[in-house]
Write an enzyme that holds these catalytic residues in place. Structure first.
Site, short mmCIF file in Angstrom:
data_model
loop_
_atom_site.label_atom_id
_atom_site.label_comp_id
_atom_site.label_asym_id
_atom_site.label_seq_id
_atom_site.Cartn_x
_atom_site.Cartn_y
_atom_site.Cartn_z
CE LYS A 108 -4.32 1.32 1.79
NZ LYS A 108 -5.67 1.00 2.66
NE ARG A 111 -22.92 -3.93 2.10
CZ ARG A 111 -21.66 -3.86 1.77
NH1 ARG A 111 -20.76 -4.20 2.47
NH2 ARG A 111 -21.53 -3.68 0.40
CD GLU A 159 -19.82 -2.24 7.53
OE1 GLU A 159 -19.85 -3.24 6.72
OE2 GLU A 159 -18.73 -1.43 7.09
N1 HTL Z 1 -17.36 -0.66 5.39
C1 HTL Z 1 -18.13 -0.71 3.92
C2 HTL Z 1 -19.18 -1.55 3.67
N2 HTL Z 1 -17.17 -0.03 2.83
C3 HTL Z 1 -16.42 0.91 2.96
N3 HTL Z 1 -15.91 1.35 2.02
C4 HTL Z 1 -15.90 0.89 4.18
C5 HTL Z 1 -16.48 0.41 5.35
C6 HTL Z 1 -14.64 2.06 4.44
N4 HTL Z 1 -13.51 1.59 3.76
C7 HTL Z 1 -13.08 2.49 2.69
S1 HTL Z 1 -11.65 1.78 2.03
C8 HTL Z 1 -11.48 0.38 3.28
C9 HTL Z 1 -12.37 0.62 4.27
C10 HTL Z 1 -12.45 -0.30 5.28
C11 HTL Z 1 -10.30 -0.62 3.15
C12 HTL Z 1 -10.50 -1.36 2.23
O1 HTL Z 1 -9.38 -2.29 2.18
P1 HTL Z 1 -8.74 -3.20 0.86
O2 HTL Z 1 -8.24 -2.02 0.02
O3 HTL Z 1 -7.75 -4.02 1.27
O4 HTL Z 1 -10.03 -3.61 0.32
P2 HTL Z 1 -6.84 -1.17 0.20
O5 HTL Z 1 -7.37 0.20 0.93
O6 HTL Z 1 -6.17 -0.97 -0.94
O7 HTL Z 1 -6.02 -1.91 1.20
C13 HTL Z 1 -13.59 3.58 2.15
O8 HTL Z 1 -14.64 3.86 2.41
C14 HTL Z 1 -13.00 4.21 0.95
#
Ligand code: HTL
Ligand code: MG
Length: 633
Positions: free
Chosen positions: A280, A391, A363
Site C-alpha cells: 500500500k 449494511r 457491519e
Molecule cells: N465499510 C464498507 C461496507 N465499505 C467501506 N468502503 C468501508 C467500510 C470503509 N473503507 C473504505 S476503503 C476501506 C474501508 C474499510 C479499506 C479497504 O481495504 P482493501 O483495499 O484491502 O479492500 P486497500 O485500501 O487497497 O488496502 C472507503 O470507504 C474508501
C-alpha cells in the site's frame, strides 16, 4: 511523462511495447502522486494498484470487458487510462470526478461503488448475464484483502465456486484494510505469502510462475489432478476448497509477470483467483511507511510532503468519551467494523484492548456481536458510520431492536460527508432507526451533549443511537463521567424564544438556525436533539403559540425529524403550518457540505432567506427601506 502523454485511452496503452510497461507504470505512479498532492484522495490504495491497472488495461478491452473494482478507491490509475486524466484534478471536488467508480461517469466503469465487498457478487451477476446471452467478454473483479473480510464477498465466493462461471478474481493483498487488516483469512494469506516467499524467493521468475499456472491449464489426466492436489499447497487453500482455482501469491508490482499470468488465466474456464501481493503506497516512501495516514490523504506539498493536522473532530470527542466510560464501567465494549482511525478509536484501542474489537469490513457482524455481548450483560457500543450501518440493518432489527437489547450505536459521519459523495452520505439513519421498536435516536449539538447522551444511554437501556456529523467541533474540558451533564432523556431545548415562528433544528442546523435569526425576535430556535423519544409536550406547546414551525435537518427530509414532527402534529390535529427542510429525495453527489446545505435550503443563509420570504424577517431599518426604493442606475 514521455509515455504517459501518449496514452489517453486503453487503445493507446496497447500500442506501447511490453518492455515500456514498467517505465509507463512509473510515470503513472508519479502522475497519481502529483494529482493527489493537489486534490488529496485515496493515494496509497491507488499507488498499490498501479501495475495491476496497467496490466489489466493492456490485456483487456475495458469498454467491452468488465473490470469490477471493489470499493473503487484504488482507481486513480484506471481513471487516468480511461480518458479522464485531464479531469483528475477535479476528483472529489464539487462537480468533478467521483472518488470511486461510477457507471454514470464513464463507460469504462463497470460498477457504481464506494462500499466494500460488492465486486464479487456483481461480477457473478454480470457473468451469468454474459453466459445467458452467449457473449464472450471477460470479467475481472479486483478485490482487496480488506474488502474480502466482508460477509458479502465471502458469500459471493461461495456462490461463484458453486456456479463456476468464467471469471477472473484478482485478490489485491497488501495486508492492510484502512488499518492493519484483521481476521483468520488474513492470517492464512500471510502464511501463504511467507511460504511462497521463503520457498521460491530465488525463482520468482517467469519460469517459476509458469509452474504455478500450467498444471492448472492442463488438467489432463486424473492422475495429474490427484498429483496436483497432493503436491500443490494451493489445493489445501480455502479458495480452492470453495471451488475457485487459486494462483499465487505473486508479486503485484511486476507488471510483466502480471501480464503474463493474466494472459494465461484469462483462457481458463471457471473462476480463477490470482492472489497478488502489493504494498500500500508503493513507490512513495512516506506513504509506504505510513499507509494508514496516506490512505485518505489531504492535499500536500510535493517538496515537503506532510499531512495537514486535523482540528478537533467529533470522532475525537467520541473516542475520549468511550475511554472515560470504559474506565468507569468494565462492561463497556467498543466494536468497530474496520474504522478504528475514522471513528476516533486509536487511543481507546490502546487503553482498553481487551474490550475493543475490530471485526473487519463486516457491519452485520459488528451489530450482532454487540447483540451477543448485550445478551450476556455486557454494554457494547457499536461505533459505526451512518452509511455503513445500512449494511447491518437487518441485524439492527432482528438481533437488537426486537430483543430490546442494550446496544449503543455511536453513529459517525451522520449527514452529508463531502468528497466521498453519494455512496457515503449518512442521511437515512434517523429514518430507518426511529421506526423501530425500543429505539432512542439522538443527535447532540456539542461535545457536552454527546457525552451526556452516551452516559444516559447506558442508564436508559435498550437500543440507543447517538449520531454526529463528520468534521470538527469545539473541545470540552475533560471531566469525570459523574460530572457529565445530566440531560433529560427525550427533552428538547428552547434556545431562543420567537413571537411568530420556531426553527426546530438538530445537530449542525442548531448553529445555522441561531445564525439565521440573530436579531430577529419573531423567530425562535429549538434544539430538537431527540427524534425519538420526541418532546411532544414542548412541540405541541410551540405549535399552539406559533404560526409556523420549520424543521431543518442534515438528513433525508423523508423520514427524519420533519417527518417525526409532522406525525405528532397530525395526530394532535394541530393547525400550525409546518415547513420541512432537509435533503431532498435524490442521490446527493460529492460536494462542499456547507454549499450543499445552502442549496438544500437549510444552511444559515438559506434559512434567513426563507424566513424573509415567509414575511417573518426583521422589518428593514428606515435607511434600508429608503435604499431599496432608490432607482438602480
Ligand atoms: N465499510 C464498507 C461496507 N465499505 C467501506 N468502503 C468501508 C467500510 C470503509 N473503507 C473504505 S476503503 C476501506 C474501508 C474499510 C479499506 C479497504 O481495504 P482493501 O483495499 O484491502 O479492500 P486497500 O485500501 O487497497 O488496502 C472507503 O470507504 C474508501
Ligand atoms: Mg488491502
Amino acid at each position: 511523462m514521455a509515455l504517459l502523454d501518449k496514452v489517453s485511452l486503453p487503445e493507446d496503452l496497447k500500442r506501447l511495447s511490453r518492455n515500456d510497461l514498467p517505465a509507463f507504470a512509473r510515470e503513472l505512479r508519479s502522475e497519481i502522486i502529483r494529482v493527489c498532492s493537489l486534490t488529496g484522495g485515496h493515494l496509497a490504495s491507488s499507488l498499490g494498484a498501479v501495475e495491476l491497472t496497467v496490466a489489466l488495461h493492456y490485456l483487456l478491452d475495458a469498454r467491452r470487458d468488465r473490470i469490477v473494482w471493489d470499493v473503487g478507491h484504488q482507481t486513480y490509475g484506471h481513471k487516468i487510462l480511461t480518458g479522464r486524466r485531464h479531469l483528475l484534478d477535479t476528483i472529489r471536488k464539487p462537480g468533478g470526478l467521483a472518488g470511486f467508480t461510477a457507471t454514470s461517469e464513464s463507460e469504462y466503469d463497470a460498477l457504481t461503488v464506494g462500499h466494500a465487498s460488492t465486486s464479487l457478487a456483481a461480477a457473478l451477476g454480470m457473468a451469468l448475464a454474459r453466459d445467458a446471452r452467449g457473449d464472450d467478454y471477460d470479467i475481472a473483479a479486483v478485490i482487496g484483502d480488506g474488502a474480502l473480510t466482508g460477509g458479502m464477498a465471502l458469500a459471493a465466493l461461495n456462490q461463484i465456486g458453486h456456479v463456476k462461471p468464467r471469471l477472473l478474481i484478482v485478490l489485491n493483498d497488501n495486508e492492510m484494510s484502512i488499518s492493519e487488516n484483521v481476521g483468520a483469512l488474513n492470517h492464512y494469506m500471510g502464511h501463504l505469502q511467507v511460504q511462497r516467499w521463503f520457498q521460491k524467493a530465488e525463482t520468482r521468475s517467469k519460469e517459476a510462475l509458469s509452474g504455478i499456472w500450467e498444471p492448472l491449464a492442463d488438467l489432463g489426466s486424473r492422475a495429474k489432478k490427484a498429483a496436483r492436489r497432493f503436491f500443490d499447497p494451493a489445493s489445501a487453500n480455502p479458495f480452492h476448497a470453495m471451488g475457485v482455482r487459486y494462483v499465487g501469491p505473486v508479486d503485484g508490482h511486476d507488471v510483466i509477470e502480471l501480464l503474463y499470468l493474466l494472459e494465461h488465466i484469462r483462457k481458463l474456464d471457471g473462476p480463477t483467483m490470482l492472489h497478488i501481493v502489493t504494498t500500500k503506497g508503493k513507490g512513495y516512501g512516506i506513504a509506504e511507511a505510513d499507509p494508514i495516514l496516506w490512505h485518505g490523504a489531504t492535499g500536500f506539498d510535493l517538496d515537503n510532503p506532510v499531512q495537514a493536522g486535523k482540528s478537533y473532530q467529533w470522532s475525537d470527542a467520541f473516542g475520549e468519551a468511550a475511554i472515560r466510560l470504559a474506565e468507569a464501567d468494565d462492561r463497556i465494549w467498543v466494536i468497530t467494523p474496520a474504522m478504528r482511525e475514522g471513528s476516533g478509536l486509536v487511543e481507546y484501542s490502546q487503553c482498553h484492548p481487551e474490550r475493543y474489537i475490530d471485526v473487519g469490513i463486516a457491519e452485520d457482524v459488528a451489530v450482532t456481536v454487540g447483540a451477543g455481548l448485550a445478551l450476556r450483560g455486557e454494554k457494547p457500543i457499536v461505533a459505526i458510520y451512518s452509511t455503513f450501518l445500512q449494511r447491518g440493518y437487518d441485524q439492527v432489527i432482528h438481533d437488537v431492536s426486537m430483543e430490546n437489547l442494550d446496544v449503543i450505536f455511536a453513529i459517525d459521519r451522520a449527514g452529508l460527508v463531502g468528497g466521498d459523495g453519494a455512496t457515503h452520505q449518512g442521511i437515512y439513519d434517523m429514518a430507518f432507526l426511529r421506526i423501530l421498536p425500543h429505539f432512542s435516536v439522538a443527535m447532540p449539538r456539542d461535545v457536552l451533549e454527546l457525552r451526556s447522551m452516551l452516559k444516559k444511554a447506558l442508564l436508559i437501556g435498550g437500543p440507543v443511537a447517538v449520531r454526529w456529523p463528520r468534521g470538527g467541533t469545539e473541545r470540552a474540558p475533560d471531566l469525570p463521567v459523574d460530572a457529565w451533564l445530566d440531560l433529560e432523556w427525550g427533552s428538547w431545548e428552547v434556545l431562543k424564544e420567537g413571537e411568530d415562528a420556531y426553527l426546530l433544528c438538530i445537530g449542525p442546523t442548531v448553529e445555522y438556525g441561531l445564525e439565521a435569526v440573530q436579531g430577529n425576535p419573531r423567530v425562535g430556535v429549538v434544539n430538537a436533539r431527540f427524534v425519538k423519544p420526541l418532546d411532544e409536550s414542548l412541540l405541541l406547546s410551540l405549535a399552539s403559540r406559533a404560526k409556523v414551525l420549520i424543521t431543518a435537518e442534515d438528513h433525508a427530509v423523508a423520514g427524519g425529524l420533519g417527518s417525526a414532527v409532522a406525525e405528532v402534529l397530525q395526530d394532535a390535529a394541530s393547525p400550525v403550518r409546518l415547513i420541512r427542510l432537509g435533503v431532498p429525495n435524490m442521490t446527493v453527489p460529492h460536494g462542499d457540505v456547507k454549499a450543499q446545505h445552502e442549496d438544500f435550503g437549510f444552511g444559515p443563509r438559506a434559512l434567513r432567506d426563507r424566513i424573509e420570504e415567509l414575511g417573518l424577517g426583521v422589518a428593514p431599518t428606515a435607511q434600508e427601506a429608503d435604499r431599496a426604493t432608490q432607482p438602480v442606475h
